[in-house]
Write an enzyme that holds these catalytic residues in place. Sequence first.
Site, mmCIF file in Angstrom:
data_model
loop_
_atom_site.group_PDB
_atom_site.id
_atom_site.type_symbol
_atom_site.label_atom_id
_atom_site.label_comp_id
_atom_site.label_asym_id
_atom_site.label_seq_id
_atom_site.Cartn_x
_atom_site.Cartn_y
_atom_site.Cartn_z
ATOM 1 N N GLY A 13 0.811 -1.215 0.000
ATOM 2 C CA GLY A 13 0.000 0.000 0.000
ATOM 3 C C GLY A 13 0.840 1.258 0.000
ATOM 4 O O GLY A 13 2.082 1.208 0.089
ATOM 5 N N GLY A 41 -5.814 5.731 2.116
ATOM 6 C CA GLY A 41 -5.551 7.169 2.175
ATOM 7 C C GLY A 41 -4.754 7.491 0.931
ATOM 8 O O GLY A 41 -3.587 7.123 0.835
ATOM 9 N N GLN A 223 -5.022 -0.245 -1.086
ATOM 10 C CA GLN A 223 -4.024 -1.113 -0.445
ATOM 11 C C GLN A 223 -3.014 -1.611 -1.508
ATOM 12 O O GLN A 223 -2.810 -0.937 -2.492
ATOM 13 C CB GLN A 223 -4.684 -2.281 0.289
ATOM 14 C CG GLN A 223 -5.447 -1.895 1.550
ATOM 15 C CD GLN A 223 -6.819 -1.310 1.286
ATOM 16 O OE1 GLN A 223 -7.643 -1.920 0.632
ATOM 17 N NE2 GLN A 223 -7.080 -0.132 1.797
ATOM 18 N N THR A 300 -3.718 7.059 9.560
ATOM 19 C CA THR A 300 -3.506 6.910 11.002
ATOM 20 C C THR A 300 -2.353 7.777 11.512
ATOM 21 O O THR A 300 -2.180 7.897 12.726
ATOM 22 C CB THR A 300 -3.167 5.441 11.324
ATOM 23 O OG1 THR A 300 -2.036 5.068 10.529
ATOM 24 C CG2 THR A 300 -4.325 4.516 11.002
ATOM 25 N N SER A 410 7.861 8.592 -11.328
ATOM 26 C CA SER A 410 7.363 9.754 -10.585
ATOM 27 C C SER A 410 8.498 10.298 -9.722
ATOM 28 O O SER A 410 9.131 9.555 -8.980
ATOM 29 C CB SER A 410 6.178 9.321 -9.725
ATOM 30 O OG SER A 410 5.792 10.360 -8.862
ATOM 31 N N VAL A 411 8.740 11.606 -9.829
ATOM 32 C CA VAL A 411 9.898 12.205 -9.146
ATOM 33 C C VAL A 411 9.498 13.282 -8.130
ATOM 34 O O VAL A 411 10.288 14.157 -7.790
ATOM 35 C CB VAL A 411 10.914 12.777 -10.170
ATOM 36 C CG1 VAL A 411 11.582 11.654 -10.952
ATOM 37 C CG2 VAL A 411 10.242 13.767 -11.127
HETATM 38 P P1 GDP Z 1 -1.578 5.725 -2.085
HETATM 39 O O1 GDP Z 1 -2.282 5.234 -0.875
HETATM 40 O O2 GDP Z 1 -1.032 4.610 -2.926
HETATM 41 O O3 GDP Z 1 -2.387 6.691 -2.910
HETATM 42 O O4 GDP Z 1 -0.314 6.532 -1.556
HETATM 43 P P2 GDP Z 1 -0.285 7.588 -0.320
HETATM 44 O O5 GDP Z 1 -0.942 8.838 -0.775
HETATM 45 O O6 GDP Z 1 -0.782 6.957 0.922
HETATM 46 O O7 GDP Z 1 1.264 7.745 -0.105
HETATM 47 C C1 GDP Z 1 2.094 8.229 -1.101
HETATM 48 C C2 GDP Z 1 2.778 9.512 -0.587
HETATM 49 O O8 GDP Z 1 3.867 9.830 -1.413
HETATM 50 C C3 GDP Z 1 1.857 10.730 -0.640
HETATM 51 O O9 GDP Z 1 2.195 11.586 0.418
HETATM 52 C C4 GDP Z 1 2.199 11.364 -1.977
HETATM 53 O O10 GDP Z 1 1.961 12.758 -2.001
HETATM 54 C C5 GDP Z 1 3.667 11.078 -2.068
HETATM 55 N N1 GDP Z 1 4.194 10.864 -3.429
HETATM 56 C C6 GDP Z 1 3.592 10.289 -4.488
HETATM 57 N N2 GDP Z 1 4.475 10.172 -5.523
HETATM 58 C C7 GDP Z 1 5.632 10.690 -5.094
HETATM 59 C C8 GDP Z 1 6.919 10.836 -5.692
HETATM 60 O O11 GDP Z 1 7.182 10.436 -6.817
HETATM 61 N N3 GDP Z 1 7.898 11.398 -4.922
HETATM 62 C C9 GDP Z 1 7.669 11.835 -3.653
HETATM 63 N N4 GDP Z 1 8.689 12.371 -2.987
HETATM 64 N N5 GDP Z 1 6.471 11.712 -3.063
HETATM 65 C C10 GDP Z 1 5.467 11.142 -3.773
HETATM 66 P P1 IMO Z 2 -3.771 2.597 0.703
HETATM 67 O O1 IMO Z 2 -4.952 2.415 -0.222
HETATM 68 C C1 IMO Z 2 -1.133 0.892 3.725
HETATM 69 C C2 IMO Z 2 -2.855 -2.141 6.377
HETATM 70 C C3 IMO Z 2 -2.996 -1.777 7.841
HETATM 71 C C4 IMO Z 2 -2.857 -3.151 8.483
HETATM 72 C C5 IMO Z 2 -3.574 -4.050 7.492
HETATM 73 C C6 IMO Z 2 -5.016 -4.359 7.861
HETATM 74 O O2 IMO Z 2 -3.650 3.993 1.224
HETATM 75 O O3 IMO Z 2 -2.540 2.084 0.071
HETATM 76 P P2 IMO Z 2 -7.258 -2.937 7.815
HETATM 77 O O4 IMO Z 2 -7.624 -1.659 8.474
HETATM 78 O O5 IMO Z 2 -7.375 -2.902 6.324
HETATM 79 O O6 IMO Z 2 -7.979 -4.130 8.389
HETATM 80 O O7 IMO Z 2 -5.704 -3.171 8.175
HETATM 81 O O8 IMO Z 2 -3.536 -3.374 6.236
HETATM 82 N N1 IMO Z 2 -3.486 -1.188 5.433
HETATM 83 C C7 IMO Z 2 -2.813 -0.321 4.682
HETATM 84 N N2 IMO Z 2 -1.493 -0.041 4.625
HETATM 85 N N3 IMO Z 2 -1.981 1.505 2.875
HETATM 86 C C8 IMO Z 2 -3.301 1.224 2.896
HETATM 87 O O9 IMO Z 2 -4.163 1.713 1.994
HETATM 88 C C9 IMO Z 2 -3.780 0.288 3.854
HETATM 89 N N4 IMO Z 2 -4.992 -0.197 4.166
HETATM 90 C C10 IMO Z 2 -4.803 -1.107 5.121
HETATM 91 O O10 IMO Z 2 -1.984 -0.892 8.244
HETATM 92 O O11 IMO Z 2 -1.505 -3.529 8.497
HETATM 93 MG MG MG Z 3 -2.222 5.448 1.216
#
Ligand code: GDP
Ligand code: IMO
Ligand code: MG
Length: 421
Positions: A13, A41, A223, A300, A410-411
Amino acid sequence: MKKVDVLLGLQWGDEGKGKIVDVLTPKYDMVARFQGGPNAGHTLEFDGEKYVLRSIPSGIFQGDKLNLIGNGVVLDPVLFIQEAKDLSRSGHNIVERLQISRKAHLILPTHRLLDAANEAAKGDKKVGTTGKGIGPTYTDKVSRYGLRVGDIEHNFEAKYKEAKERHVKLLNAMNFPIGNLDELEKAWLEAIEELRQFTFVDSEWLINETLAEGKSVLAEGAQGSLLDIDFGSYPFVTSSNTVCAGCCTGLGVAPRTIGEVFGIFKAYCTRVGAGPFPTELFDETGDKLCEFGHEFGSVTGRKRRCGWLDLVALRYTVMLNGVTKLFMMKSDVMDTFEEIKVCVGYEKDGAVSKNFPYELNESYKPVYKTMKGWQCDSTKFTSESDFPQELKDYIAFIEQEIGVPIALVSVGPDREQTILR
Ligand code: GDP
Ligand code: IMO
Ligand code: MG
């Protein structure tokens, strides 16, 4: 008939799915979430603003594209309404641009309490869930007790009461305090009323008719594949099928309608919550990845565990999903590193394997290839021609090991910091 392209995470995730869905949305007519819920998230950054989406698809900011919450998603009305209000305040008309499957299951306040009760009961075997009630809601779905969005239209109060009473009995049996349930329930029922302003649809029809009209759909995974209920590091997983097959069941599209499968991975690895992580770093380098990558959970706020890229795990998840194109995220986080390590095998009892084992535990030690870092600021790069040789070598090595092209690098977190190859 058009196909559904799927974008999903190949690690644990937080690979950057939200950012890339937002970047790709202009090419599509609809964006659909197919599993998970507010445990996700997904962060998007553009025009100096940052947004975190939990249940709403990441296509919501681009033009007049239709966004869909599919039947495979679990929806918390309170969190959803909060999220929709936050986005509406920023000038986006969510009610017009978002529809919700009648078959999506509802997260009840008591599901969240049950999530906490299960975690407490597990003691030191805790999964480290997000506490959003995901496991108990999917459990009710599978054991045929669930409440669905479509139930809101028919005799809802009675169905809710029955479900709640069942949950309270379970909580009592677990000796788990129900605390301020009345207050939680009040807010939840108010959110249900507000949910009624949204269009509830039989989304399997909507999506198939959309495709038949020659319109295109992007499915957004939540995830990552290593958290998949069947193939992840069980029991330290989430409760849905995060792999590509989950898109078919979570939206009601046939396997033959799947087009491209975009597999997204970080140039290193992170994990939130408990469970095995062979390449995890406990040293200064791990701290640097965390600090430079801002690796704190967007839901979280928990510190994400950090480590080197694991090609054994990546090869496995590429196989499970039939990935057609790889997208590499956050390589800029390693811009200052002199050396970069990549795990190319797991060693156990003197034998090295490239296969992801049944039970990944501490007895598997990563075997590393060490590569030279590129040591320059990559965040202003606009095309592949800007890439230093060391970054090209890193990309080429991953492509060679995995056998799938890296089509995007992605940078940085902003929409603009995206390089197509
Ligand atoms: P998702 O759950 O897969 O959508 O990813 P999240 O948003 O939880 O976590 C990715 C984090 O990395 C976010 O804070 C993004 O703003 C950031 N992010 C995404 N792509 C890049 C990248 O290429 N470089 C950096 N430094 N940050 C990035
Ligand atoms: P995105 O979409 C990272 C992890 C939790 C825990 C396990 C089970 O942002 O990539 P849950 O609440 O689903 O029963 O938790 O999965 N987890 C994630 N870790 N990114 C996520 O979503 C996650 N959604 C759940 O931390 O280990
Ligand atoms: Mg996320």
